[in-house]
Design a protein around this motif. Sequence first.
Motif, short mmCIF file in Angstrom:
data_model
loop_
_atom_site.label_atom_id
_atom_site.label_comp_id
_atom_site.label_asym_id
_atom_site.label_seq_id
_atom_site.Cartn_x
_atom_site.Cartn_y
_atom_site.Cartn_z
N GLY A 388 13.39 83.45 -54.19
CA GLY A 388 12.38 83.88 -55.16
C GLY A 388 12.78 83.58 -56.59
O GLY A 388 11.98 83.08 -57.39
N ILE A 389 14.03 83.87 -56.93
CA ILE A 389 14.50 83.63 -58.30
C ILE A 389 14.52 82.14 -58.62
O ILE A 389 14.22 81.73 -59.75
CB ILE A 389 15.91 84.23 -58.48
N SER A 390 14.85 81.32 -57.63
CA SER A 390 15.09 79.89 -57.89
C SER A 390 13.84 79.02 -57.79
O SER A 390 13.92 77.81 -58.05
CB SER A 390 16.15 79.36 -56.92
N ILE A 391 12.69 79.58 -57.43
CA ILE A 391 11.48 78.76 -57.27
C ILE A 391 11.10 78.01 -58.56
O ILE A 391 10.86 76.80 -58.52
CB ILE A 391 10.30 79.60 -56.75
N PRO A 392 11.04 78.68 -59.73
CA PRO A 392 10.72 77.93 -60.95
C PRO A 392 11.72 76.81 -61.22
O PRO A 392 11.33 75.70 -61.63
CB PRO A 392 10.76 79.00 -62.05
N TRP A 393 13.01 77.08 -61.00
CA TRP A 393 14.04 76.06 -61.23
C TRP A 393 13.86 74.88 -60.28
O TRP A 393 13.99 73.72 -60.69
CB TRP A 393 15.42 76.68 -61.04
N MET A 394 13.55 75.17 -59.02
CA MET A 394 13.35 74.10 -58.04
C MET A 394 12.14 73.25 -58.40
O MET A 394 12.16 72.02 -58.25
CB MET A 394 13.17 74.70 -56.64
N ALA A 395 11.08 73.90 -58.88
CA ALA A 395 9.88 73.15 -59.28
C ALA A 395 10.19 72.20 -60.44
O ALA A 395 9.72 71.05 -60.47
CB ALA A 395 8.76 74.11 -59.66
N LYS A 396 10.99 72.67 -61.39
CA LYS A 396 11.37 71.82 -62.51
C LYS A 396 12.33 70.72 -62.05
O LYS A 396 12.25 69.58 -62.51
CB LYS A 396 12.03 72.66 -63.60
N ARG A 397 13.23 71.10 -61.13
CA ARG A 397 14.23 70.14 -60.64
C ARG A 397 13.57 68.93 -60.00
O ARG A 397 14.03 67.79 -60.17
CB ARG A 397 15.15 70.85 -59.64
N PHE A 398 12.49 69.14 -59.27
CA PHE A 398 11.80 68.04 -58.59
C PHE A 398 10.59 67.55 -59.38
O PHE A 398 9.74 66.83 -58.85
CB PHE A 398 11.38 68.46 -57.19
#
Length: 413
Positions: A388-398
Amino acid sequence: MNISLEAGLLVGSLLIFGSLLMSKAGYRLGIPTLFMFLLAGICFGKGGLGVEFDDASVAKNIGTIALCVILFSGGMDTKFKDIRPVLGPGIVLSTAGVLITTLLSGVFIYWISGWQQTEIGLSLMGSFLLAATISSTDSASVFNILRTQHIGLKYQLKPLLELESGSNDPMAYLLTIVFIQCILSGTMPLEDVARSFLMQFIIGSLGGYLLGKMSVRLINRVRLGNIELYPILTLCLIFIIYCITTLLGGNGFLAIYLAGLIVGNNSLFAKKDIGTFLNGLAWLFQVIMFLMLGLLVNPFDMLGVTVTALLVSMFLTLVARPVSVWICLGLFGKRFSYGCRFFVSWVGLRGAAPIIFATYPVIEHIDGAGQIFNIVFFVTLLSLLFQGISIPWMAKRFHLMIPENDSNLQPDK
């Protein structure tokens, strides 16, 4: 012990009030709101302040009522024009994806159940039962994180994820019930399993479509004389749809979600009032449901399944879910890039639905039911927190995130 109405009401209100304050603090830290509700329940429960609640049957019933409202509200908020381009991938993920996840996870759980470090000793059917309860992504968790964090996504990934999470609970429910029946009866012919699946999906789909259409006509034609009564009428229809479909042998959760889609995508009298009422009620039920499930668990009991839960969570997140997503989305050729597939794999959040499904073995007194419940709860906590915490980061990462107000635009790949 008898508790007065005033004392019970005060305790309940303080529990919810405290949960809301904790969720606000968690939101500022980037922690998913629903995780904080679960954590609040644990803190107020037997392992914390000592609030006693251990009735799995009550938890199951309240959770079922809550899921009905949450699924219907999520269906109403989902637009056909958004999900039509991803209807095929969404359906495949919510059916075949859940099945593949269950099979892979079940084999892994059975493999590690004999390890000295795990000490759970589940049978093959028990392992598949545990896998079935955690095989679906949770609609409340996915809806909550994608909408409250204002995450806009490219390539129609947001409607795909919401469609999958809103429609895959029925498959997980079916698998859970089938494995419970197999354990209780000792055996269950494959033809009986196939027949049960078909009946549940056919009756659930027809019930959701027909009763959804009927609900639209009824709401538009009845004249109640007071516009505030229409949301209450809709709430009654939600439970009528679920009960009729279930009593006829269909899948009530599937019917509820489809009916919500039908109602939300038709012209409807007092639609704004109904939507506002149901959204508020869905939030209330999410708070109550996650808080209640937090009260139900004893954190000290989870210590005995820590190693198993960590292993299952890692396998589910890093192997079973990605493999199922890659197989399912691979059926649609090069439509989804590698980045899209990785991201969809990561947004496989577990939440209240798996925990509620984990109460079924407890109610049926299945061997190892307590371990199954504690493992599912632990896996859910890990999923909500880390994924849950990492979803925004993952979206930016890809490179998949776009401003929410532009999320309906579909840039070229």
